[in-house]
Design a protein around this motif. Structure first.
Motif, PDB file in Angstrom:
ATOM      1  N   ASN A  88       7.870  -2.565  16.265  1.00 13.30           N
ATOM      2  CA  ASN A  88       6.855  -2.924  15.231  1.00 13.30           C
ATOM      3  C   ASN A  88       5.787  -3.780  16.004  1.00 13.30           C
ATOM      4  N   SER A 130      -3.790  -8.679   7.300  1.00 12.36           N
ATOM      5  CA  SER A 130      -2.538  -8.044   6.973  1.00 12.36           C
ATOM      6  C   SER A 130      -2.580  -8.086   5.478  1.00 12.36           C
ATOM      7  N   ARG A 150       0.707  -7.129   2.426  1.00 12.10           N
ATOM      8  CA  ARG A 150       1.771  -6.666   2.090  1.00 12.10           C
ATOM      9  C   ARG A 150       1.939  -5.911   0.526  1.00 12.10           C
ATOM     10  N   TYR A 190       4.372  -8.380  12.693  1.00 10.94           N
ATOM     11  CA  TYR A 190       3.960  -7.623  11.572  1.00 10.94           C
ATOM     12  C   TYR A 190       5.155  -6.715  11.011  1.00 10.94           C
ATOM     13  N   LYS A 191       5.322  -6.520   9.704  1.00 10.16           N
ATOM     14  CA  LYS A 191       6.798  -5.622   9.389  1.00 10.16           C
ATOM     15  C   LYS A 191       6.450  -5.158   7.869  1.00 10.16           C
ATOM     16  N   GLU A 205       3.675  -3.735   6.552  1.00  3.61           N
ATOM     17  CA  GLU A 205       2.344  -4.246   5.718  1.00  3.61           C
ATOM     18  C   GLU A 205       1.366  -3.551   6.757  1.00  3.61           C
ATOM     19  N   VAL A 247      -2.160  -3.188   8.381  1.00  5.90           N
ATOM     20  CA  VAL A 247      -3.068  -4.160   9.314  1.00  5.90           C
ATOM     21  C   VAL A 247      -4.397  -3.740   9.507  1.00  5.90           C
TER      22      VAL A 247
END
Length: 633
Positions: A509, A532, A534, A585-586, A588, A590
């Motif tokens: 990621n 970003s 979520r 980042y995870k 989400e 961007v």
């Protein structure tokens, strides 16, 4: 074919085909392509002058709206003009048949039965070239179009070279008066929320979830083609025109255009054998009378079976006759749009990518056939220290592009002198003329073959040499920024296709963003701006952060000493690479764009890009497509 100065024309222009053929021996055997063989083939001699109108002529009595859309590049017109009366088969008035047909043959709505559509003058790949050059390519194509086919009005439609499209092109197309553009229907289908991705079928990266905003579809037409892929296309959804939109980063205005989907698998089959209606029969039952499906068959018209006599004079009338017998209506794009106007709210998203025709690319959303990422000597991806031939040539183009942009923004030029320089043309006009052949996508299509690797350099060097003669007062142009690149394409998700050795592969990621930046006054700083979200609630209220990108002097040499590359001409200037690895980042969405400032304080920024970053936990399988949808505006 050889974009060097033409001494037979007092070095006023670059070389056209006939000059290159005469000069080949004197200039060291360049171009190494056999132009006599390329232009001397009987089928090409015919199709460049008469055969398309001959083919459409067979349909006139039984099909009131039948016709064809033809893309005829400016540089092909230049080459055929040069061959007229010189190479056997090319008539001095070679364009007369098409010009008369365009003028005299109309559909029931008054549309042209033979529509010479808008096109980039030098067969340039629209998504990867600078918007300034895309605009210039279109404007000078309009000029040669009128000279060649008569003042009968430029087309309402645009056909992108290699059908390579990005919504980033929309503002430029709309500003140039286009109402519609042909796109691969695969990139509308891949943007559907329920797209049934197949690693072996698509043969390229899965669509990123940021692109999958089109409504889920219940029906997909799946068909394998001999190129080696199996497109999945939603029907009737991806066989109907829609609107697409894009916000111009320069004026912050939203522009919209009609996207006309070309049927990928059907087009490939039509280009390699006589085609029948069986595929159309499979999708026809769900057509909406208010917005019927429009099956557009689009492929090369001067190559392979689709460029031959049998195709034009036998297969086309046979298909038309069978279609009429089934109750299908042969039509043109303009006629269809007049008879079946779109609803104002019919807006779709089109994923980046070209048609499926390029081997190893298969419609890759990153155009890998012309844009392979940086690698080490063993072929492993290496964005911080790697090199690739096509990327090196994009760096050469980016450097020369800044001269072009600066001239366009600082100096008045006469477009007719850019298209065809005369003895009184200015250095600014000649510089633009000499630069544009560098954008020819065919140079990169074939890779390290013959003298293809140096052709961009030859054109750019000549352009820069001429541009240095231009007196620039109060230069206020910002740096030129190449289209932003990303690896992996699906961070935290999966990769597939030629980039990943045709294996469905889990991706980390973290991801790299890189580009090339150049300014004639020197680059002061390059910054990436990132936000970003979520959840849907966060979209539109994100906090942006700005991060400096790392500069690397990009090598112009044959770094890995490839025996197939001979850089016997080296570039006058080459852009530097700027890169950054984004982490943390995870799950989400961007967004990011790049801004650059030169030593004079002039600034420029790129378009904004979006990517959904997954969890990076794998494994990659078909169930991966069923995870929760990401946030979208």
């Amino acid at each position: 074919y050889w974009p060097d100065l033409d001494p037979l024309k007092n070095n006023q222009t670059y070389q056209f085909a006939w000059s290159s053929m005469q000069l080949q021996q004197a200039q060291g055997g360049h171009p190494e392509s056999n132009l006599g063989d390329i232009f001397g083939k009987d089928d090409r001699v015919a199709v460049y002058q008469t055969r398309v109108s001959d083919s459409v002529g067979t349909l006139l009595s039984d099909h009131v709206d039948a016709g064809a859309q033809v893309s005829y590049s400016g540089c092909l017109i230049e080459n055929v003009n040069s061959l007229a009366g010189n190479l056997n088969g090319y008539s001095p008035n070679w364009n007369a048949t098409y010009a008369n047909f365009i003028k005299n043959q109309k559909t029931s709505t008054g549309a042209k039965r033979l529509d010479m559509v808008g096109f980039t003058y030098h067969h340039a790949l629209g998504p990867l070239i600078d918007a300034t050059s895309l605009d210039l390519e279109i404007k000078i194509h309009k000029l040669i179009h009128a000279k060649t086919w008569g003042n009968q009005g430029y087309s309402n439609g645009f056909f992108p070279a290699e059908m390579a499209f990005s919504e980033r092109m929309i503002p430029t197309l709309v500003k140039n008066g286009f109402k519609w553009v042909i796109v691969p229907n695969s990139h509308i289908s891949r943007a559907c929320k329920d797209y049934p991705f197949s690693p072996a079928g698509d043969n390229n990266d899965p669509p990123n979830l940021a692109d999958q905003v089109n409504p889920a579809q219940s029906r997909y037409f799946n068909e394998s083609v001999s190129r080696g892929c199996t497109p999945n296309n939603a029907y009737p959804f991806s066989y109907r025109p829609h609107y697409a939109v894009h916000v111009d980063p320069n004026d912050q205005k939203e522009y919209r255009i009609v996207v006309v989907p070309a049927a990928m698998a059907m087009s490939w089959k039509d280009g390699y054998s006589c085609y029948d209606t069986s595929d159309m029969d499979a999708i026809a039952p769900v057509s909406d009378p208010k917005h019927p499906q429009l099956v557009v068959l689009a492929h090369d018209g001067d190559n392979a079976f689709g460029g031959g006599y049998s195709y034009y004079m036998q297969c086309v009338p046979q298909l038309a006759s069978e279609a009429k017998g089934k109750g299908y209506h042969m039509t043109t794009v303009d006629t269809y749009l007049e008879q079946f106007p779109l609803d104002d709210d019919d807006v779709v998203h089109v994923e980046d990518g070209a048609w499926i025709n390029a081997d190893g690319d298969f419609g890759s959303p990153t155009f890998v056939n012309w844009n392979w990422p940086l690698t080490d000597a063993e072929g492993n991806f290496n964005i911080t220290d790697g090199w690739q031939l096509n990327e090196r040539n994009w760096a050469v183009i980016t450097a020369a592009q800044n001269w072009v942009t600066t001239i366009m923004e600082s100096t008045s030029v006469r477009l007719d002198h850019v298209q065809a320089p005369q003895s009184d043309s200015t250095s600014a006009e000649r510089a633009l003329h000499l630069f544009l052949p560098a954008l020819t996508s065919g140079y990169m299509y074939y890779g390290a073959v013959l003298d293809m690797p140096v052709k961009q350099t030859v054109a750019c060097n000549n352009a820069i040499e001429e541009a240095r003669n231009v007196k620039l007062v109060d230069e206020t142009s910002g740096p030129s920024i190449f289209a932003l690149q990303r690896l992996p394409y699906n961070p935290g998700g999966c990769g597939a296709g030629s980039l990943w050795h045709y294996k469905y592969t889990s991706m980390p990621n973290s991801f790299f963003v890189w580009t090339f930046v150049h300014d004639i006054s020197g680059v002061d700083s390059v910054t990436i701006h990132v936000s970003s979200a979520r959840s849907d609630e966060q979209v539109g209220s994100e906090t942006w952060k700005s991060l400096p990108m790392t500069m690397r002097e990009f090598p112009a040499a044959n770094v890995y000493n490839s025996s197939s590359i001979d850089f016997f001409v080296m570039p006058e200037e080459i852009a530097n690479e700027y890169y950054i690895e984004l982490t943390g980042y995870k799950n989400e969405m961007v967004q990011y764009y790049v801004s650059a400032t030169d030593k004079r304080g002039n600034k420029r920024q790129s378009d904004t890009y979006r990517v959904y970053v997954g969890d990076g936990e794998g494994p990659c399988d078909q169930g991966d497509r069923d995870r929760e949808q990401p946030p979208h505006a």
